[in-house]
Design a protein around this motif. Sequence first.
Motif, mmCIF file in Angstrom:
data_model
loop_
_atom_site.group_PDB
_atom_site.id
_atom_site.type_symbol
_atom_site.label_atom_id
_atom_site.label_comp_id
_atom_site.label_asym_id
_atom_site.label_seq_id
_atom_site.Cartn_x
_atom_site.Cartn_y
_atom_site.Cartn_z
ATOM 1 N N ALA A 117 0.813 -1.223 0.000
ATOM 2 C CA ALA A 117 0.000 0.000 0.000
ATOM 3 C C ALA A 117 0.843 1.269 0.000
ATOM 4 N N THR A 118 2.157 1.121 0.135
ATOM 5 C CA THR A 118 3.023 2.294 0.171
ATOM 6 C C THR A 118 3.104 2.937 -1.207
ATOM 7 N N PRO A 119 2.861 4.244 -1.323
ATOM 8 C CA PRO A 119 2.964 4.890 -2.642
ATOM 9 C C PRO A 119 4.370 4.740 -3.214
ATOM 10 N N LYS A 120 4.427 4.490 -4.512
ATOM 11 C CA LYS A 120 5.704 4.347 -5.202
ATOM 12 C C LYS A 120 5.744 5.275 -6.406
ATOM 13 N N PHE A 121 6.961 5.573 -6.829
ATOM 14 C CA PHE A 121 7.117 6.351 -8.053
ATOM 15 C C PHE A 121 6.666 5.514 -9.244
ATOM 16 N N SER A 122 5.991 6.159 -10.191
ATOM 17 C CA SER A 122 5.698 5.488 -11.446
ATOM 18 C C SER A 122 6.984 5.382 -12.255
ATOM 19 N N GLY A 123 6.939 4.606 -13.326
ATOM 20 C CA GLY A 123 8.111 4.488 -14.171
ATOM 21 C C GLY A 123 8.543 5.832 -14.740
ATOM 22 N N THR A 124 7.556 6.662 -15.123
ATOM 23 C CA THR A 124 7.862 7.981 -15.679
ATOM 24 C C THR A 124 8.459 8.902 -14.623
ATOM 25 N N GLU A 125 7.873 8.877 -13.410
ATOM 26 C CA GLU A 125 8.395 9.716 -12.322
ATOM 27 C C GLU A 125 9.820 9.310 -11.962
ATOM 28 N N ALA A 126 10.047 7.993 -11.875
ATOM 29 C CA ALA A 126 11.394 7.514 -11.545
ATOM 30 C C ALA A 126 12.393 7.897 -12.630
ATOM 31 N N ALA A 127 11.972 7.799 -13.901
ATOM 32 C CA ALA A 127 12.866 8.167 -15.007
ATOM 33 C C ALA A 127 13.229 9.644 -14.944
ATOM 34 N N THR A 128 12.253 10.484 -14.550
ATOM 35 C CA THR A 128 12.523 11.919 -14.431
ATOM 36 C C THR A 128 13.551 12.195 -13.342
ATOM 37 N N LEU A 129 13.403 11.531 -12.196
ATOM 38 C CA LEU A 129 14.359 11.706 -11.105
ATOM 39 C C LEU A 129 15.742 11.194 -11.503
ATOM 40 N N VAL A 130 15.767 10.049 -12.173
ATOM 41 C CA VAL A 130 17.045 9.481 -12.608
ATOM 42 C C VAL A 130 17.742 10.426 -13.582
ATOM 43 N N ALA A 131 16.969 11.040 -14.486
ATOM 44 C CA ALA A 131 17.555 11.979 -15.446
ATOM 45 C C ALA A 131 18.196 13.161 -14.720
ATOM 46 N N GLY A 132 17.493 13.695 -13.725
ATOM 47 C CA GLY A 132 18.046 14.803 -12.947
ATOM 48 C C GLY A 132 19.310 14.403 -12.204
ATOM 49 N N LEU A 133 19.315 13.201 -11.639
ATOM 50 C CA LEU A 133 20.494 12.741 -10.900
ATOM 51 C C LEU A 133 21.662 12.465 -11.846
ATOM 52 N N GLN A 134 21.367 11.975 -13.057
ATOM 53 C CA GLN A 134 22.435 11.790 -14.036
ATOM 54 C C GLN A 134 23.097 13.124 -14.368
ATOM 55 N N PHE A 135 22.259 14.155 -14.478
ATOM 56 C CA PHE A 135 22.805 15.487 -14.749
ATOM 57 C C PHE A 135 23.690 15.935 -13.600
ATOM 58 N N ILE A 136 23.207 15.758 -12.369
ATOM 59 C CA ILE A 136 23.977 16.158 -11.185
ATOM 60 C C ILE A 136 25.289 15.384 -11.110
ATOM 61 N N SER A 137 25.253 14.104 -11.478
ATOM 62 C CA SER A 137 26.450 13.269 -11.407
ATOM 63 C C SER A 137 27.582 13.817 -12.263
ATOM 64 N N GLY A 138 27.218 14.536 -13.328
ATOM 65 C CA GLY A 138 28.242 15.073 -14.211
ATOM 66 C C GLY A 138 28.937 16.309 -13.680
ATOM 67 N N ILE A 139 28.388 16.927 -12.626
ATOM 68 C CA ILE A 139 28.984 18.178 -12.138
ATOM 69 C C ILE A 139 29.473 18.086 -10.694
#
Length: 346
Positions: A117-139
């Motif tokens: 019953a715990t809310p989880k990120f959807s695949g799209t939401e998780a992909a958005t967060l991953v994209a942001g973190l990939q950007f951060i990883s580069g700097i």
Amino acid sequence: MTTSGTPSTTARSTSTGAAESKTGREKTPALGASDRVTLYLALVPYLLQNSPVSVAEAASRFHVSPADMRDLVGKLSNLGIPGSEGYYLPNDLFEINFDLFEDNDIIDLLSAVGIVATPKFSGTEAATLVAGLQFISGIVAAEERASVATLIEKIGLGASAKPSSIFVATPEPPACFDLLRTAFSQNRQVRFHYQNARGAAEMRSVSPLRLDLVGDTWYLRGWCHLRDALRTFRLDRIDEMVVTDRQISPEDHALTLPEALFDVRETDLAVVVRLAEEALPLIAEYHPDVHSAASGGQVLATILFAHLTNLSRLVARYPGIVQVIEPPEAIRAVAEYAREARARYV
């Protein structure tokens, strides 16, 4: 099975921990209450994804000793969510395969409560967060990239569906980026040559306060000791930067930076431009005031400029996309800029 398994597990953990101490291994710090809560929040999803798993592997994954991991798992069977009557019934608790746990040092989570019953990120939401973190990883600094990678992995494991595969290219940071990182970490001022919008170069001493990325352009915001005021500097116009021995004062740290990247002054010139509505994100860093629609999907917007050189560079950056409508002096400035640029290639 839940009640009888816990005491033997605790005894085993104590004796094993003592054995580890006798062998001369480095002892890990005792886990506090907040540490245990944090570990449980991460451990349960991990076990749901990876059970069965050895105690040694789970301990290594969460950077705790095997004895601490056995203790955590042993107490997990006493945790759960009370039923409608406020009592804990067998189906309201986590269930561990204690035979496998005690005999083979293997953790096998048989059932979990409250997780579905715990809310989880959807695949799209998780992909958005991953994209942001990939950007951060580069700097971020190289030593911090492993932490970002671990966070990306956890987001993927905690999503309701597998995130889409996205690769985000990070713009190459300017040459002075590492020097600024050093200045921030050591709380020191920087000194550099800066070429302003009019092309004049000056030596500046600055207490760096913040870095902003707008589009693909980096800006340094800080207290300029030459102007004795807050200033914003484009990193691509900075040259010969050095980190000085002068500390950033507490007074500089206490300054409140405005939300707008650039200050609006009474002397700024209001310029009306026309461009396609879908092109507005290209000039977002200039904070355009869109006030009317033109024909053919075009819009009119007003932008404030302290120097017309900045306007000319904007138009040159997006040729055929941004058209200057008024005032006349702005049109003349852009035309002159274009003529001078053309003359260099004739």
